[in-house]
Scaffold this motif. Sequence first.
Motif, PDB file in Angstrom:
ATOM      1  N   SER A   1      55.420 -67.569   8.406  1.00  0.00           N
ATOM      2  CA  SER A   1      55.298 -66.405   9.283  1.00  0.00           C
ATOM      3  C   SER A   1      53.859 -66.134   9.699  1.00  0.00           C
ATOM      4  O   SER A   1      53.616 -65.317  10.594  1.00  0.00           O
ATOM      5  N   ASP A   2      52.898 -66.800   9.044  1.00  0.00           N
ATOM      6  CA  ASP A   2      51.494 -66.636   9.434  1.00  0.00           C
ATOM      7  C   ASP A   2      50.955 -67.921  10.045  1.00  0.00           C
ATOM      8  O   ASP A   2      49.743 -68.158  10.074  1.00  0.00           O
TER       9      ASP A   2
ATOM     10  N   ASP B   1      44.251 -63.347  14.220  1.00  0.00           N
ATOM     11  CA  ASP B   1      43.943 -61.978  13.812  1.00  0.00           C
ATOM     12  C   ASP B   1      44.351 -60.947  14.854  1.00  0.00           C
ATOM     13  O   ASP B   1      44.010 -59.770  14.735  1.00  0.00           O
ATOM     14  N   ALA B   2      45.093 -61.372  15.906  1.00  0.00           N
ATOM     15  CA  ALA B   2      45.518 -60.435  16.951  1.00  0.00           C
ATOM     16  C   ALA B   2      46.543 -59.451  16.393  1.00  0.00           C
ATOM     17  O   ALA B   2      47.411 -59.811  15.602  1.00  0.00           O
TER      18      ALA B   2
ATOM     19  N   ILE C   1      55.052 -73.352  16.368  1.00  0.00           N
ATOM     20  CA  ILE C   1      54.410 -72.719  15.210  1.00  0.00           C
ATOM     21  C   ILE C   1      54.027 -73.836  14.257  1.00  0.00           C
ATOM     22  O   ILE C   1      54.887 -74.560  13.752  1.00  0.00           O
ATOM     23  N   ASP C   2      52.718 -74.024  14.061  1.00  0.00           N
ATOM     24  CA  ASP C   2      52.225 -75.138  13.240  1.00  0.00           C
ATOM     25  C   ASP C   2      52.807 -76.471  13.716  1.00  0.00           C
ATOM     26  O   ASP C   2      53.185 -77.330  12.921  1.00  0.00           O
ATOM     27  N   GLY C   3      52.937 -76.622  15.028  1.00  0.00           N
ATOM     28  CA  GLY C   3      53.423 -77.865  15.610  1.00  0.00           C
ATOM     29  C   GLY C   3      54.928 -77.983  15.711  1.00  0.00           C
ATOM     30  O   GLY C   3      55.440 -78.933  16.297  1.00  0.00           O
TER      31      GLY C   3
ATOM     32  N   SER D   1      53.627 -63.514  18.001  1.00  0.00           N
ATOM     33  CA  SER D   1      53.084 -63.881  16.700  1.00  0.00           C
ATOM     34  C   SER D   1      54.119 -64.741  15.987  1.00  0.00           C
ATOM     35  O   SER D   1      55.303 -64.748  16.349  1.00  0.00           O
ATOM     36  N   ALA D   2      53.683 -65.484  14.968  1.00  0.00           N
ATOM     37  CA  ALA D   2      54.626 -66.340  14.255  1.00  0.00           C
ATOM     38  C   ALA D   2      55.751 -65.511  13.644  1.00  0.00           C
ATOM     39  O   ALA D   2      56.927 -65.883  13.708  1.00  0.00           O
ATOM     40  N   ALA D   3      55.400 -64.363  13.058  1.00  0.00           N
ATOM     41  CA  ALA D   3      56.416 -63.515  12.434  1.00  0.00           C
ATOM     42  C   ALA D   3      57.432 -63.014  13.461  1.00  0.00           C
ATOM     43  O   ALA D   3      58.634 -63.008  13.220  1.00  0.00           O
ATOM     44  N   ALA D   4      56.944 -62.598  14.655  1.00  0.00           N
ATOM     45  CA  ALA D   4      57.846 -62.083  15.683  1.00  0.00           C
ATOM     46  C   ALA D   4      58.755 -63.179  16.224  1.00  0.00           C
ATOM     47  O   ALA D   4      59.947 -62.963  16.457  1.00  0.00           O
ATOM     48  N   LEU D   5      58.211 -64.384  16.413  1.00  0.00           N
ATOM     49  CA  LEU D   5      59.019 -65.497  16.925  1.00  0.00           C
ATOM     50  C   LEU D   5      60.104 -65.900  15.931  1.00  0.00           C
ATOM     51  O   LEU D   5      61.243 -66.181  16.313  1.00  0.00           O
ATOM     52  N   LEU D   6      59.745 -65.931  14.628  1.00  0.00           N
ATOM     53  CA  LEU D   6      60.734 -66.307  13.614  1.00  0.00           C
ATOM     54  C   LEU D   6      61.820 -65.245  13.496  1.00  0.00           C
ATOM     55  O   LEU D   6      63.001 -65.556  13.337  1.00  0.00           O
TER      56      LEU D   6
END
Length: 278
Positions: free
Chosen positions: A179-180, A219-220, A237-239, A258-263
């Motif tokens: 998620s990060d 950091d956004a 996300i990470d490729g 963000s990664a968390a929002a996409l997941l």
Amino acid sequence: MAEESNDEENVELNLHSTGETLRRAREEKNLSLDDIAKKTRIPHRHLESIENGDFDALPGRTYAIGFAKSYARSVGLVDATIGSQLRAEMEEQGHGAYQPESSGYDPASPSSIPPRYLAWTAGAIALLVLIGFLVWRSFVLNPDDVTQVAESDTTATAAPTAAGSNAQTVTNSVTTPPSDGTVVLTATEPVWMKIYDAEGNRLFEDEMAAGDTFTVPADADDPQILTGRPDALTVTIDGQVVPQLGTGERTIKDVGVSAAALLAREQGEDQAADLSSD
């Protein structure tokens, strides 16, 4: 006389906002916004936003100016004059970020999107051709040859099945990205987009060419996206590729990247799919 006419038109334009000028010209010709939308192929909501001066609801400065010029031509106004006035008006309101004005944006139209039934039709035709070939071969070849051909077809069919099984095993073994993780947006064709944080601070706003990438700052604060062509972006996300942000049939706004929002979005779509299948 022509110069006097242009001077009078410029004075008249400066007395009103661009949207008000366009609206007055439209009403003088007894046209509705739907009539303008049909003539210019610009969505009704964008025309309404231009008339009201609601520039935040438009997909960027470049598109807003292009829309206004098309609107002006449809009601008999000089498009260059309207474009210059709107550009100055947007700069006064803080919408003056540079964007190339030759982006060639074409509002999404259902008629320009190939229907899915064409793919199914092509597949059905290919299947019929294959069946016809097999039937013809069964009549031409002798029984022994038909048996040998059938055995070879069975072997050929088993090989892709095994390969598919292995591919599925590999796919299932892929772990969910963190998620990060690092989110990267890659343009598959020319596309304009704007990335901003929870406070509305602009992190990126420009037109990307095919192959261009943008890495969302780690950091956004709750980064979000505005674009009229989400289907022209590949998100990783990470490729690891995640589902597209949209189909391109309409503009998306305030969608978390963000990664968390996409997941979370992907999990929500999976749950919805499970419920619909039940």
